[in-house]
Design a protein around this motif. Structure first.
Motif, short mmCIF file in Angstrom:
data_model
loop_
_atom_site.label_atom_id
_atom_site.label_comp_id
_atom_site.label_asym_id
_atom_site.label_seq_id
_atom_site.Cartn_x
_atom_site.Cartn_y
_atom_site.Cartn_z
N ALA A 1 -44.81 4.59 99.72
CA ALA A 1 -45.62 3.96 98.82
C ALA A 1 -45.82 4.44 97.62
O ALA A 1 -45.73 3.96 96.43
CB ALA A 1 -46.92 3.43 99.30
N ILE A 2 -46.38 5.68 97.70
CA ILE A 2 -46.63 6.64 96.36
C ILE A 2 -45.40 6.74 95.65
O ILE A 2 -45.20 6.68 94.43
CB ILE A 2 -47.28 7.70 96.65
CG1 ILE A 2 -48.79 7.55 97.23
CG2 ILE A 2 -47.45 8.75 95.64
CD1 ILE A 2 -49.57 8.60 97.88
N VAL A 3 -44.48 7.14 96.36
CA VAL A 3 -42.86 7.45 95.73
C VAL A 3 -42.51 6.28 95.00
O VAL A 3 -42.01 6.44 93.69
CB VAL A 3 -41.95 7.97 96.86
CG1 VAL A 3 -40.74 7.97 96.24
CG2 VAL A 3 -42.41 9.26 97.32
N LEU A 4 -42.55 4.89 95.84
CA LEU A 4 -42.00 3.87 94.81
C LEU A 4 -42.75 3.32 93.80
O LEU A 4 -42.24 2.89 92.65
CB LEU A 4 -41.96 2.74 96.01
CG LEU A 4 -40.90 2.76 97.07
CD1 LEU A 4 -40.94 1.81 98.04
CD2 LEU A 4 -39.21 2.92 96.44
N LEU A 5 -44.07 3.67 93.94
CA LEU A 5 -44.98 3.14 93.02
C LEU A 5 -44.74 3.88 91.70
O LEU A 5 -44.79 3.59 90.46
CB LEU A 5 -46.46 3.53 93.26
CG LEU A 5 -47.02 2.19 94.14
CD1 LEU A 5 -48.32 2.56 94.62
CD2 LEU A 5 -46.82 0.99 93.50
N VAL A 6 -44.71 5.33 91.73
CA VAL A 6 -44.49 6.37 90.66
C VAL A 6 -43.04 5.95 90.12
O VAL A 6 -42.84 6.04 88.71
CB VAL A 6 -44.33 7.79 90.96
CG1 VAL A 6 -43.88 8.88 90.04
CG2 VAL A 6 -45.74 8.19 91.36
N ALA A 7 -41.76 5.92 90.88
CA ALA A 7 -40.56 5.79 90.62
C ALA A 7 -40.49 4.34 89.76
O ALA A 7 -39.71 4.39 88.82
CB ALA A 7 -39.61 6.00 91.73
N GLY A 8 -41.22 3.54 90.17
CA GLY A 8 -40.87 2.16 89.75
C GLY A 8 -41.48 2.04 88.18
O GLY A 8 -41.11 1.63 87.31
N GLY A 9 -42.66 2.75 88.34
CA GLY A 9 -43.66 2.74 86.96
C GLY A 9 -42.67 3.64 85.89
O GLY A 9 -42.69 3.08 84.77
N LEU A 10 -42.06 4.42 86.30
CA LEU A 10 -41.30 5.45 85.22
C LEU A 10 -40.04 4.63 84.87
O LEU A 10 -39.72 4.63 83.69
CB LEU A 10 -40.67 6.89 86.11
CG LEU A 10 -41.89 7.87 86.02
CD1 LEU A 10 -41.34 9.04 87.07
CD2 LEU A 10 -42.51 8.32 84.91
N LEU A 11 -39.32 4.10 85.74
CA LEU A 11 -38.12 2.98 85.45
C LEU A 11 -38.75 2.05 84.38
O LEU A 11 -37.75 1.66 83.38
CB LEU A 11 -37.70 2.54 86.80
CG LEU A 11 -36.75 3.41 87.43
CD1 LEU A 11 -36.26 2.60 88.79
CD2 LEU A 11 -35.28 3.91 86.66
N VAL A 12 -39.92 1.29 84.68
CA VAL A 12 -40.12 0.19 83.76
C VAL A 12 -40.51 0.89 82.40
O VAL A 12 -39.90 0.16 81.49
CB VAL A 12 -41.56 -0.58 84.51
CG1 VAL A 12 -41.97 -1.33 83.56
CG2 VAL A 12 -41.03 -1.33 85.71
N LEU A 13 -41.39 2.11 82.28
CA LEU A 13 -41.59 2.53 81.12
C LEU A 13 -40.27 3.07 80.45
O LEU A 13 -40.28 2.67 79.41
CB LEU A 13 -42.65 3.79 81.36
CG LEU A 13 -43.07 4.53 80.22
CD1 LEU A 13 -43.82 3.55 79.39
CD2 LEU A 13 -43.86 5.82 80.64
N GLY A 14 -39.52 3.74 81.09
CA GLY A 14 -38.31 4.37 80.46
C GLY A 14 -37.43 3.20 79.97
O GLY A 14 -36.86 3.15 78.66
N GLY A 15 -37.40 2.01 80.77
CA GLY A 15 -36.29 0.76 80.20
C GLY A 15 -37.18 0.29 78.97
O GLY A 15 -36.51 -0.18 78.09
#
Length: 229
Positions: free
Chosen positions: A13-27
Motif C-alpha cells: 500500500a505504501i509503495v503504491l501510494l508513493v509511486a502513484g503520487g509521484l506519477l501524478v505529480l510528474g505528469g
C-alpha cells in the motif's frame, strides 16, 4: 509467537501510494512544461476523404487545436484548417489549406504549372500533382478578414476555386474551428502518467485500508516448533 497480519499488504500500500503520487505529480509538471496554454483544446479526427492527399490520406489520424472559448485563430498562408461551411459541406467541417489571406491576389492561368500569389509563382511542395495546381482558372483578390482555401489534391477538391459565385470563393476567418498541429506527444504522455498514477494511488489506498482491517483482527497463534526427541 504471533504472526502480524496485513504486514505485506501494508508495505505494498505504501509503495503504491508513493509511486502513484509521484506519477501524478510528474505528469502534472510535464503537462505544464509542455503546454503553457493549458486552456487550448485538442481534438483527434480521422480523415474521411482524398481532398488533402498526399498530406493526409483517407483513414489517417490528424490532431487539431480547437482554440479557446472566444478566441480567434491566427490564420496564415499554408495553414491546414478545419472550417465550418454548411453551404459547402452540410454534414460536417471541411479540411483544407489556406492559400491566400486578406489583401492577397491569388490566380491561376490555364496551362501554367503554378498558382500566382501577388504576381509571383507560388511554390507548393505539398500538393499531389505539382504540374496541375488547379482544375479551373481564377483570379481573386481576397478581401480583408477572409481567406482563399484549396485542397492539396487539386483534381479532387471541393474548395474556393470552384465557388466563385459566393464572395469569389473566399471564406471569413471566423469560419475556422480548428487548425492542424503535430501530435501533442508531451501532453499525451503527461495525461497517461497522471491516469496510471491515479489508479495506483487509489489501489494503494484500498490496499492500505484492507491491511488495517486485517491487523485489527485477532492474530493467529503460531504453534511452537518442538525439538525432536
Amino acid at each position: 509467537m504471533e504472526r502480524r497480519r496485513g504486514r505485506r499488504r501494508g508495505i505494498w500500500a505504501i509503495v503504491l501510494l508513493v509511486a502513484g503520487g509521484l506519477l501524478v505529480l510528474g505528469g502534472a509538471i510535464r503537462g505544464a512544461m509542455t503546454d503553457q496554454h493549458s486552456e487550448v483544446v485538442y481534438d483527434k479526427r480521422t480523415i474521411p476523404s482524398e481532398n488533402m492527399r498526399p498530406t493526409y490520406e483517407p483513414g489517417d489520424t490528424a490532431w487539431f487545436s480547437m482554440g479557446t472559448d472566444g478566441g480567434n485563430f491566427e490564420v496564415s498562408r499554408g495553414d491546414v484548417v478545419l472550417v465550418d461551411v454548411p453551404e459547402w459541406v452540410p454534414d460536417g467541417p471541411l479540411l483544407s489549406r489556406v492559400v491566400a489571406v486578406g489583401g492577397d491576389r491569388i490566380e491561376y492561368r490555364r496551362g501554367e504549372t503554378t498558382l500566382r500569389l501577388n504576381g509571383a509563382p507560388l511554390d507548393e511542395p505539398y500538393i499531389l500533382d505539382r504540374s496541375r495546381p488547379s482544375s479551373v482558372p481564377f483570379d481573386v483578390t481576397v478581401p480583408q478578414g477572409r481567406m482563399f482555401l484549396m485542397g492539396d489534391n487539386r483534381m479532387n477538391s471541393f474548395d474556393s476555386s470552384l465557388r466563385p459565385e459566393n464572395d469569389q470563393g473566399t471564406l471569413p476567418k471566423s469560419s475556422v474551428i480548428g487548425e492542424d498541429v503535430p501530435r501533442p506527444t508531451g501532453l499525451l504522455v503527461a495525461g497517461g502518467a497522471m491516469m496510471v498514477g491515479a489508479v495506483a494511488f487509489l489501489g494503494g489506498g484500498v490496499l492500505g485500508v484492507w491491511a488495517l482491517v486485517v491487523r485489527r483482527r485477532r492474530p493467529e497463534p503460531v504453534a511452537p516448533v518442538w525439538p525432536a526427541a
